[in-house]
Design an enzyme around this catalytic site. Structure first.
Site, PDB file in Angstrom:
ATOM      1  N   HIS A   1       4.508 -10.270  10.485  1.00  0.00           N
ATOM      2  CA  HIS A   1       5.408 -10.087   9.333  1.00  0.00           C
ATOM      3  C   HIS A   1       6.840 -10.332   9.797  1.00  0.00           C
ATOM      4  O   HIS A   1       7.217  -9.892  10.887  1.00  0.00           O
ATOM      5  CB  HIS A   1       5.362  -8.649   8.794  1.00  0.00           C
ATOM      6  CG  HIS A   1       4.029  -8.206   8.284  1.00  0.00           C
ATOM      7  ND1 HIS A   1       3.487  -8.661   7.105  1.00  0.00           N
ATOM      8  CD2 HIS A   1       3.142  -7.324   8.786  1.00  0.00           C
ATOM      9  CE1 HIS A   1       2.315  -8.071   6.907  1.00  0.00           C
ATOM     10  NE2 HIS A   1       2.072  -7.263   7.915  1.00  0.00           N
TER      11      HIS A   1
ATOM     12  N   ASP B   1       1.109  -6.737  13.826  1.00  0.00           N
ATOM     13  CA  ASP B   1       2.103  -5.933  13.102  1.00  0.00           C
ATOM     14  C   ASP B   1       3.289  -5.493  13.975  1.00  0.00           C
ATOM     15  O   ASP B   1       4.389  -5.236  13.454  1.00  0.00           O
ATOM     16  CB  ASP B   1       1.453  -4.675  12.517  1.00  0.00           C
ATOM     17  CG  ASP B   1       0.633  -4.976  11.269  1.00  0.00           C
ATOM     18  OD1 ASP B   1       0.841  -6.034  10.643  1.00  0.00           O
ATOM     19  OD2 ASP B   1      -0.222  -4.140  10.922  1.00  0.00           O
TER      20      ASP B   1
ATOM     21  N   TYR C   1       9.853  -0.313   8.817  1.00  0.00           N
ATOM     22  CA  TYR C   1       8.481  -0.681   9.177  1.00  0.00           C
ATOM     23  C   TYR C   1       7.927   0.270  10.237  1.00  0.00           C
ATOM     24  O   TYR C   1       6.796   0.769  10.133  1.00  0.00           O
ATOM     25  CB  TYR C   1       8.450  -2.128   9.691  1.00  0.00           C
ATOM     26  CG  TYR C   1       7.068  -2.690   9.747  1.00  0.00           C
ATOM     27  CD1 TYR C   1       6.519  -3.332   8.644  1.00  0.00           C
ATOM     28  CD2 TYR C   1       6.290  -2.558  10.884  1.00  0.00           C
ATOM     29  CE1 TYR C   1       5.236  -3.827   8.679  1.00  0.00           C
ATOM     30  CE2 TYR C   1       5.007  -3.047  10.930  1.00  0.00           C
ATOM     31  CZ  TYR C   1       4.484  -3.683   9.820  1.00  0.00           C
ATOM     32  OH  TYR C   1       3.198  -4.165   9.852  1.00  0.00           O
TER      33      TYR C   1
ATOM     34  N   ASP D   1      -4.187  -8.000   4.965  1.00  0.00           N
ATOM     35  CA  ASP D   1      -3.046  -8.912   4.852  1.00  0.00           C
ATOM     36  C   ASP D   1      -3.104  -9.998   5.932  1.00  0.00           C
ATOM     37  O   ASP D   1      -2.374 -10.988   5.845  1.00  0.00           O
ATOM     38  CB  ASP D   1      -1.704  -8.165   4.876  1.00  0.00           C
ATOM     39  CG  ASP D   1      -1.585  -7.146   5.982  1.00  0.00           C
ATOM     40  OD1 ASP D   1      -2.617  -6.628   6.443  1.00  0.00           O
ATOM     41  OD2 ASP D   1      -0.451  -6.840   6.384  1.00  0.00           O
TER      42      ASP D   1
ATOM     43  N   GLU E   1      -6.725  -5.905   9.287  1.00  0.00           N
ATOM     44  CA  GLU E   1      -6.246  -5.455   7.976  1.00  0.00           C
ATOM     45  C   GLU E   1      -6.132  -6.670   7.056  1.00  0.00           C
ATOM     46  O   GLU E   1      -5.843  -7.785   7.493  1.00  0.00           O
ATOM     47  CB  GLU E   1      -4.908  -4.713   8.100  1.00  0.00           C
ATOM     48  CG  GLU E   1      -4.591  -3.938   6.835  1.00  0.00           C
ATOM     49  CD  GLU E   1      -3.536  -2.843   6.996  1.00  0.00           C
ATOM     50  OE1 GLU E   1      -2.922  -2.742   8.068  1.00  0.00           O
ATOM     51  OE2 GLU E   1      -3.350  -2.095   6.011  1.00  0.00           O
TER      52      GLU E   1
ATOM     53  N   HIS F   1       0.811  -1.238   0.000  1.00  0.00           N
ATOM     54  CA  HIS F   1       0.000   0.000   0.000  1.00  0.00           C
ATOM     55  C   HIS F   1       0.841   1.284   0.000  1.00  0.00           C
ATOM     56  O   HIS F   1       0.684   2.171   0.813  1.00  0.00           O
ATOM     57  CB  HIS F   1      -1.127  -0.013   1.044  1.00  0.00           C
ATOM     58  CG  HIS F   1      -0.748  -0.109   2.505  1.00  0.00           C
ATOM     59  ND1 HIS F   1       0.242   0.625   3.086  1.00  0.00           N
ATOM     60  CD2 HIS F   1      -1.307  -0.843   3.505  1.00  0.00           C
ATOM     61  CE1 HIS F   1       0.301   0.346   4.370  1.00  0.00           C
ATOM     62  NE2 HIS F   1      -0.612  -0.550   4.648  1.00  0.00           N
TER      63      HIS F   1
ATOM     64  N   HIS G   1      -5.813  -8.773  14.136  1.00  0.00           N
ATOM     65  CA  HIS G   1      -5.758  -7.537  13.343  1.00  0.00           C
ATOM     66  C   HIS G   1      -6.587  -7.749  12.071  1.00  0.00           C
ATOM     67  O   HIS G   1      -6.398  -8.743  11.360  1.00  0.00           O
ATOM     68  CB  HIS G   1      -4.301  -7.233  13.006  1.00  0.00           C
ATOM     69  CG  HIS G   1      -4.080  -5.949  12.254  1.00  0.00           C
ATOM     70  ND1 HIS G   1      -4.976  -4.899  12.245  1.00  0.00           N
ATOM     71  CD2 HIS G   1      -3.031  -5.543  11.493  1.00  0.00           C
ATOM     72  CE1 HIS G   1      -4.496  -3.924  11.509  1.00  0.00           C
ATOM     73  NE2 HIS G   1      -3.318  -4.278  11.038  1.00  0.00           N
TER      74      HIS G   1
ATOM     75  N   HIS H   1      -1.651  -0.852  14.934  1.00  0.00           N
ATOM     76  CA  HIS H   1      -1.787   0.492  14.399  1.00  0.00           C
ATOM     77  C   HIS H   1      -3.191   0.780  13.900  1.00  0.00           C
ATOM     78  O   HIS H   1      -3.431   1.830  13.288  1.00  0.00           O
ATOM     79  CB  HIS H   1      -0.767   0.709  13.260  1.00  0.00           C
ATOM     80  CG  HIS H   1      -1.031  -0.124  12.027  1.00  0.00           C
ATOM     81  ND1 HIS H   1      -1.257   0.467  10.815  1.00  0.00           N
ATOM     82  CD2 HIS H   1      -1.154  -1.449  11.819  1.00  0.00           C
ATOM     83  CE1 HIS H   1      -1.477  -0.472   9.904  1.00  0.00           C
ATOM     84  NE2 HIS H   1      -1.427  -1.636  10.493  1.00  0.00           N
TER      85      HIS H   1
HETATM   86 FE1  FEO Z   1      -1.735  -3.593   9.592  1.00  0.00          FE
HETATM   87 FE2  FEO Z   1       0.140  -6.203   8.452  1.00  0.00          FE
HETATM   88  O1  FEO Z   1      -1.360  -5.110   8.593  1.00  0.00           O
END
Ligand code: FEO
Length: 401
Positions: free
Chosen positions: A228, A167, A195, A86, A84, A28, A82, A148
């Site tokens: 991640h 994250d 990051y 991903d 989001e 993104h 989370h 976040h």
């Molecule tokens: Fe906030 Fe890895 O997504």
């Protein structure tokens, strides 16, 4: 014959079952030259539990890795730390296959998943401090609101002393290795800083509070498992120490000089400013914006005391790449920066004023009036640019303990 994707054993009861995205280069709008991973974790408790899923395109990889350990339909609980995409992009198809008894998320996670899945799955709320029994072990939850996203939370498996942190403490780094001690610490620090700068910086103060809270919880920790990058099993204290430094954004002698140029006049000014910064004892890093990605500028900004931005004027505006950069870093809400605006112009010169106004809006402490030069800088104007660099270096020295 083994399946195409295998799980990696993390601890007595936990397996890594995520996806490795070797070809991601844009997350993104954040450049990811080393790719990324979408980590998911399988807990082999009496209540078999999946912590997070993966980006939609990696669903098959997730399912194969789970199937390398157990029949996926044995999963009874899915935890969404989370929402989001991903990490939740595979939630609906995975839930359709495994048919879990429950899916749980934080209160804000329930709302976010409702909007993402349009009611395709039912999600129950778990609250901050709540503990779920998995039969022979427990899973506890810590809300980390705005780290976040509003829904973000951590999960803690006391039996194996693992904190699942979505994250937080993550990085975009595709690798065959799953653990921090198997990877180059220089790359880990660089990618973790990038990051932090691009994902977590706007919430810096909350990071400070979170580190304090995690410390107060006094959880025995053998591993910290983000969504991640690598799992921290030997260097968590090290990455936590870096987070403690980064959230404070204390001034350093580093300076980011970032700009674009049409006919090399603004480039000449940038290089003269850099010369003055160096002569004054600072360490400038130049980012010409058709050579540097905005997310790399942000990464260097995280560890700098000064942000110096230059733009030519084109059609009464700042240069488009500079507008892009400023819009981006303004949203990251950096603090404790000094800086200045500079650039060349032909006949109107609004671009530099716009840069100056945006830096002021960002609460960058401006060291001087904007340095504006018509067409091509002469020796006297380049000397003024040099002097601006020296002045910024002198001010930085007063701020660095
Ligand atoms: Fe906030 Fe890895 O997504």
């Amino acid at each position: 014959m083994p399946g195409p994707f295998q799980a990696t054993r993390v601890s007595e009861h936990v397996y890594w079952v995520g996806g490795i995205d070797w070809s991601s280069r844009d997350f993104h709008g954040y450049s990811t030259p080393r790719g990324t991973t979408y980590n998911a974790y399988l807990i082999l408790a009496d209540t078999v539990t999946l912590v997070d899923t993966v980006k939609a395109q990696y669903r098959d990889e997730l399912m194969y890795r789970i199937a390398s350990v157990i029949d996926p339909t044995e999963i009874s609980l899915i935890v969404s730390n989370h929402a989001e995409q991903d990490h939740s992009g595979s939630l609906v198809p995975v839930a359709r296959i495994v048919k879990p008894d429950r899916i749980v998320a934080s209160p804000m996670g329930v709302k976010a998943l409702a909007r993402h899945t349009h009611g395709a799955v039912e999600v129950d709320t778990v609250r901050d401090g709540e503990t779920l029994s998995l039969g022979n072990m427990d899973l506890s939850f810590v809300e980390t609101r705005m780290l976040h996203w509003p829904d973000s939370m951590f999960s803690y498996l006391g039996a194996d002393e693992i904190l699942f942190t979505q994250d937080a403490f993550g990085m975009h780094l595709a690798s065959s290795e799953r653990f921090d001690d198997e990877l180059d610490p220089v790359i880990l620090e660089s990618e973790a800083a990038k990051y932090f700068a691009n994902i977590l910086l706007p919430y810096s103060k909350l990071i400070g509070k979170l580190l304090e809270r995690v410390g107060q919880l006094n959880l025995p920790l053998k591993m910290v498992a983000p969504d991640h990058g690598p799992i921290w099993r030997t260097r968590f204290d090290w990455i936590a120490g870096l987070y403690d430094k980064w959230w404070r954004q204390e001034p350093t002698l580093k300076a980011v000089v970032t700009y674009d140029t049409m006919w090399q006049s603004t480039d000449l000014l940038a290089r003269s400013i850099a010369g003055g910064l160096t002569a004054g004892g600072a360490s400038p890093k130049l980012h010409q914006l058709r050579a540097s990605h905005r997310s790399d500028v942000a990464a260097d900004m995280l560890q700098s005391g000064a942000l110096v931005v230059g733009s030519p004027t084109i059609n009464n505006q700042m240069f488009p790449t500079v507008a892009d950069l400023l819009s981006y870093v303004n949203g990251l809400k950096p603090t404790n920066l000094i800086g200045a605006a500079f650039g060349s112009y032909g006949w109107s010169g609004e671009g530099v004023k716009m840069v100056n106004d945006t830096l002021r809006e960002m609460k960058v402490e401006l060291i001087s009036e904007p340095l504006r030069v018509q067409f091509v800088p002469d020796a006297e104007e380049l000397a003024r640019a040099w002097a601006l660099g020296e002045a910024i270096a002198a001010e930085l020295k007063t701020r660095v303990a």
